[in-house]
Design an enzyme around this catalytic site. Structure first.
Site, PDB file in Angstrom:
ATOM      1  N   HIS A 120     101.156  -1.266 104.783  1.00 54.48           N
ATOM      2  CA  HIS A 120     102.490  -0.699 105.656  1.00 54.48           C
ATOM      3  C   HIS A 120     102.613  -0.069 106.666  1.00 54.48           C
ATOM      4  O   HIS A 120     103.493  -0.310 107.686  1.00 54.48           O
ATOM      5  CB  HIS A 120     102.615   0.934 104.609  1.00 54.48           C
ATOM      6  CG  HIS A 120     103.448   1.892 105.531  1.00 54.48           C
ATOM      7  ND1 HIS A 120     103.980   2.098 105.862  1.00 54.48           N
ATOM      8  CD2 HIS A 120     105.617   1.386 104.849  1.00 54.48           C
ATOM      9  CE1 HIS A 120     105.194   3.136 106.379  1.00 54.48           C
ATOM     10  NE2 HIS A 120     105.354   2.754 105.422  1.00 54.48           N
ATOM     11  N   CYS A 175      72.183 -13.184 123.951  1.00 55.07           N
ATOM     12  CA  CYS A 175      73.652 -12.261 122.936  1.00 55.07           C
ATOM     13  C   CYS A 175      73.763 -11.147 122.404  1.00 55.07           C
ATOM     14  O   CYS A 175      74.905 -10.811 121.779  1.00 55.07           O
ATOM     15  CB  CYS A 175      72.922 -13.040 121.664  1.00 55.07           C
ATOM     16  SG  CYS A 175      71.567 -12.588 120.727  1.00 55.07           S
TER      17      CYS A 175
HETATM   18  C1  PEP Z   1      70.413  -7.000 120.498  1.00 52.32           C
HETATM   19  O1  PEP Z   1      69.610  -6.077 119.771  1.00 52.32           O
HETATM   20  O2  PEP Z   1      70.991  -6.772 121.976  1.00 52.32           O
HETATM   21  C2  PEP Z   1      71.254  -8.262 119.735  1.00 52.32           C
HETATM   22  C3  PEP Z   1      71.991  -8.217 120.236  1.00 52.32           C
HETATM   23  O3  PEP Z   1      71.383  -8.135 118.795  1.00 52.32           O
HETATM   24  P1  PEP Z   1      72.158  -6.558 117.480  1.00 52.32           P
HETATM   25  O4  PEP Z   1      73.205  -5.986 118.275  1.00 52.32           O
HETATM   26  O5  PEP Z   1      72.385  -7.326 116.449  1.00 52.32           O
HETATM   27  O6  PEP Z   1      70.861  -5.765 117.095  1.00 52.32           O
END
Ligand code: PEP
Ligand code: MG
Length: 751
Positions: free
Chosen positions: A400, A706
């Site tokens: 909704h 990452c």
């Molecule tokens: C991190 O620790 O930087 C990572 C990418 O893994 P998560 O954030 O999933 O612990």
């Protein structure tokens, strides 16, 4: 009989041009019936019946008096007026000729359970569709009850929200009529909503199907998160498939007493809770039906469907009035969001938070406030109209709140899960409806940047730009961007969708199902990004997170510090059975798309890395030219002993700066009080990152990052490239900027 013909008609006797007589919904039901679309049979108590009632019972003048000087912005007065009008309508007797016509049609239909629905004559028009405007009553049985509910539908024309809407749209209260379709009830084993246009991006080459167990009200109200399919209309291929966990379903209560709600929530059998609600054959049939309906009407449709005893029924269709500009055109804010949910209605909204726990509090919302609620119902509409933005804890993209806010042009994010809890009344926030994000404070957005971003994204760089991605439905869209692959696919998201603890599934003998679902979760990424790399990061739930899964309590102990507890590689070694299911799923994906590679998180010792690698090899996942194995660098020990870790034989590392910062600074990353000190730009953290990259470069292996750091602090990217990082993985909103920064640094380094 000629009198009956006007006050009550069969669906098959009316068509799309009969809106003044049977309302938008009734006309659609008639039109579909005539077009051979599978609509449950029924009849319509026409708007003429309603007008006859209003005039002959003398209620017209009394209603007029009540509404004449009403100030609709005064919510309390509006509610009171609405109640008075409804009482007048309910207490006036139904004209005998209409009542006896209803009885006759109901009997001829074979009696039984019916749905009594409202169909306002100004509703469902292309420019004025308005979700949930009037009432629908399900599972009604017996002619007297049908008659009573027809009258209730008439009264619902004067709900507060309806009065408000008519005043706003300058519709005369007495020129808007209401017809009442009475339709054989489909006791849906499963049901859902289809859009013949992708509702968020407005991409007309795609359609969506949502499916849940039980009656469809669960989806529309947002109480159940549906399975979601995105389909390419030309090839009819399913592009995205997102299966949700459903524990409860709305169904007819067979033992209902008179006056009780005929519907009740039942528990879905555990074995069915996480499986698809519809079969591939049913999906094909739904696609076929939806495309036929769209073709018949010549414009995108929003369709409600139900399945009963294997047969598909169409319960409603209406034009999609929300096709607007593509959300990709909306600029995104460069800041960390405080809340993330489903993008429901594009645009930016800034204002103070007002949290509503009930629709009767709507007068607390003043113009320019941000309305926050668990979910919205039609009763929230007047307040939604005044709101600068809308946030809900629950609900999907067709709930909704989503439909109404799009039509109102109010930015909206649904399914934030915690908006009502984490926001404080009066807090000023910025809502980005196109991206489903909420930011603290008032952030002014410079729209001119969008073009510049698009230019940056086109640049070519030697350093790869990867993306952190976990939502399967985003895979295809993000894969279209200039991005070199997925640098971090967190497995936890897929496992949460499965909803059950892997060891519990093993105990139940359901390991095959677990593998299959994991495979299905990874596949969209592999496919969308092929042949680009997709870095699958094996599960890194903490014990408290595992405990949340079904069956989790049986297998997870209580830990004081789950961040420092039984997680990452340690788990794979102690519980190889669960880890092996993950390996098997990866192998299955790789049999089709060999661009999926593996990254191991949270490795405490060199021995752990060696052992995990051996388990993988034992299962046939062996490092080669075609299969890469990476380790995350998240623990200071990884940095201090980086050479030793690399000597185990891996293809490189990816820096998890979130955990690395947590453990270098000794700050729980989730602790709000210490959030200011938690900063990846801290010298100690930077030193650890620089050392890792430098050694990897020397040893000829790849070094990526990452963690959130380059997404939150883009200035870090410059340093990372100078140190020799081979790829930077960022959130989708940062793809273009990161590419631009990298191109700049590379140019400087080469000059
Ligand atoms: C991190 O620790 O930087 C990572 C990418 O893994 P998560 O954030 O999933 O612990
Ligand atoms: Mg981590």
């Amino acid at each position: 009989m000629s009198m009956d013909k006007k006050t009550v008609v069969w669906f098959k006797e009316v068509g799309k041009n009969d809106i003044p007589l049977v309302g938008g919904k009734g006309a659609n039901l008639g039109e579909m019936t005539q077009a051979g679309i599978p609509v449950p049979p029924g009849f319509v108590v026409t708007a003429e019946a309603y007008y006859e009632f209003i005039e002959s019972s003398g209620v017209h003048g009394r209603i007029k008096d009540i509404l004449e000087n009403l100030n609709i912005e005064d919510s309390a007065a509006l509610l009171l007026a609405s109640q008075k009008v409804k009482d007048i309508i309910m207490n006036a007797p139904m004209p005998a000729d209409i009542a006896s016509a209803i009885r006759a049609y109901y009997e001829e239909m074979g009696e039984g359970f019916v749905a009594v629905r409202s169909s306002a004559t100004a509703e469902d028009l292309p420019e004025a569709s308005f979700a949930g405007q009037q009432s629908t009553y399900l599972n009604i049985r017996g002619s007297e009850s049908v008659i009573n509910h027809v009258q209730q539908c008439w009264a619902s024309l004067f709900e507060a929200r309806a009065i408000y809407y008519r005043e706003e749209q300058h519709f005369d209260h007495f020129k808007v009529g209401i017809a009442v379709p009475v339709q054989r009830m489909v006791e849906s084993e499963s049901s859902g909503v289809m859009f013949t246009v992708e509702p968020i991006s407005s991409d007309t080459s795609k359609m969506t199907i949502e499916a849940i167990y039980g009656l469809g009200e669960g989806i529309v109200s947002g109480e159940v998160t549906p399975d979601m399919y995105i389909i390419d209309k030309a090839s009819r291929a399913v592009l995205t498939r997102n299966i949700s966990h459903q524990a409860r379903m709305l169904a007819k209560n067979l033992n209902v007493l008179p006056g009780e709600d005929p519907n009740s929530w039942l528990t879905v059998p555990v074995e069915n809770q996480s499986v698809p609600k519809i079969t591939p054959t049913e999906i094909d049939l739904l696609i076929e039906t939806a495309l036929n309906i769209e073709k018949h009407y010549g414009c995108p449709q929003d369709i409600e469907w139900g399945k009963e005893k294997g047969k598909i029924f169409i319960l409603q269709t209406r034009p999609v009035t929300t096709v607007k500009k593509n959300v990709e055109q909306q600029e995104e804010i460069d800041a960390a969001p405080i809340l993330v949910g489903n993008a429901a209605s594009p645009g930016f909204g800034i204002g103070p938070v007002v949290i509503l726990s009930d629709a009767n509090q709507i007068d607390q919302v003043k113009k320019g406030d941000v309305l926050v609620a668990q979910m919205t119902t039609p009763d929230f509409v007047p307040a939604m109209k005044r709101a600068a933005a809308i946030l809900t804890d629950e609900g999907g993209r067709t709930s909704h709140a989503a439909i109404v806010s799009r039509e109102l042009g109010v930015p909206c994010v649904v399914g934030t899960k915690t908006a009502t809890k984490v926001l404080t009344p009066g807090q000023i926030i910025t809502v980005d409806g196109a991206h489903g994000k909420v930011y603290d404070g008032a952030i002014k957005v410079d729209d001119k940047d969008a073009e510049k971003e698009a230019e940056l994204e086109k640049l070519q760089t030697k350093t790869n730009v990867y993306v952190n991605l976990a939502q399967p439905e985003l895979a295809e869209k993000v894969a279209k961007r200039h991005v070199d692959g997925v640098g971090l696919l967190r497995a936890e998201f897929i496992v949460s969708q499965i909803g059950m603890h892997p060891l519990y599934m093993i105990k139940e003998g359901r390991q095959e199902e677990y593998i299959q679902k994991l495979y299905e979760g990874i596949l969209p990424f592999a496919k969308a990004f092929y042949p680009r790399n997709v870095t699958y990061r094996t599960t890194d739930f903490k014990t408290n997170e595992y405990k949340e899964l079904i069956g989790g309590a049986e297998y997870e102990g209580s830990e004081e510090n789950p961040m420092l507890g039984y997680r990452g590689a340690s788990r794979y070694i102690h519980d190889p059975e669960a880890f092996k299911l993950e390996i098997e799923a990866i192998k299955r994906v790789r049999a089709e798309y060999d661009n999926v590679n593996v990254m191991i998180p949270f490795v405490r010792t060199v021995k752990e890395l060696r052992t995990v690698k051996a388990i993988m090899e034992e299962c046939g996942l062996v490092r080669s030219d075609k299969f890469k194995l990476w380790m995350m660098v998240e623990i200071p020990a990884n940095v201090l002993l980086i050479e030793d870790f690399l000597s185990v034989g891996i293809d490189g590392v990816s820096i998890g700066s979130n955990d690395l910062t947590q453990l270098t600074l000794g700050i729980d990353r989730d602790n709000d009080l210490l959030a200011d000190t938690f900063d990846e730009r801290n010298k100690a953290v930077l030193k650890a990152i620089k050392h890792t990259i430098t050694v990897c470069k020397k040893m000829g292996v790849t070094a990526s990052i990452c963690g959130q750091a380059p997404s939150v602090y883009p200035e870090l990217t410059e340093k990372l490239v100078q140190w020799g990082i081979t790829s930077v993985s960022v959130s989708p909103d940062m793809i273009a900027r990161t590419r631009g920064i990298i191109a700049d640094v590379e140019k400087k380094l080469n000059s």
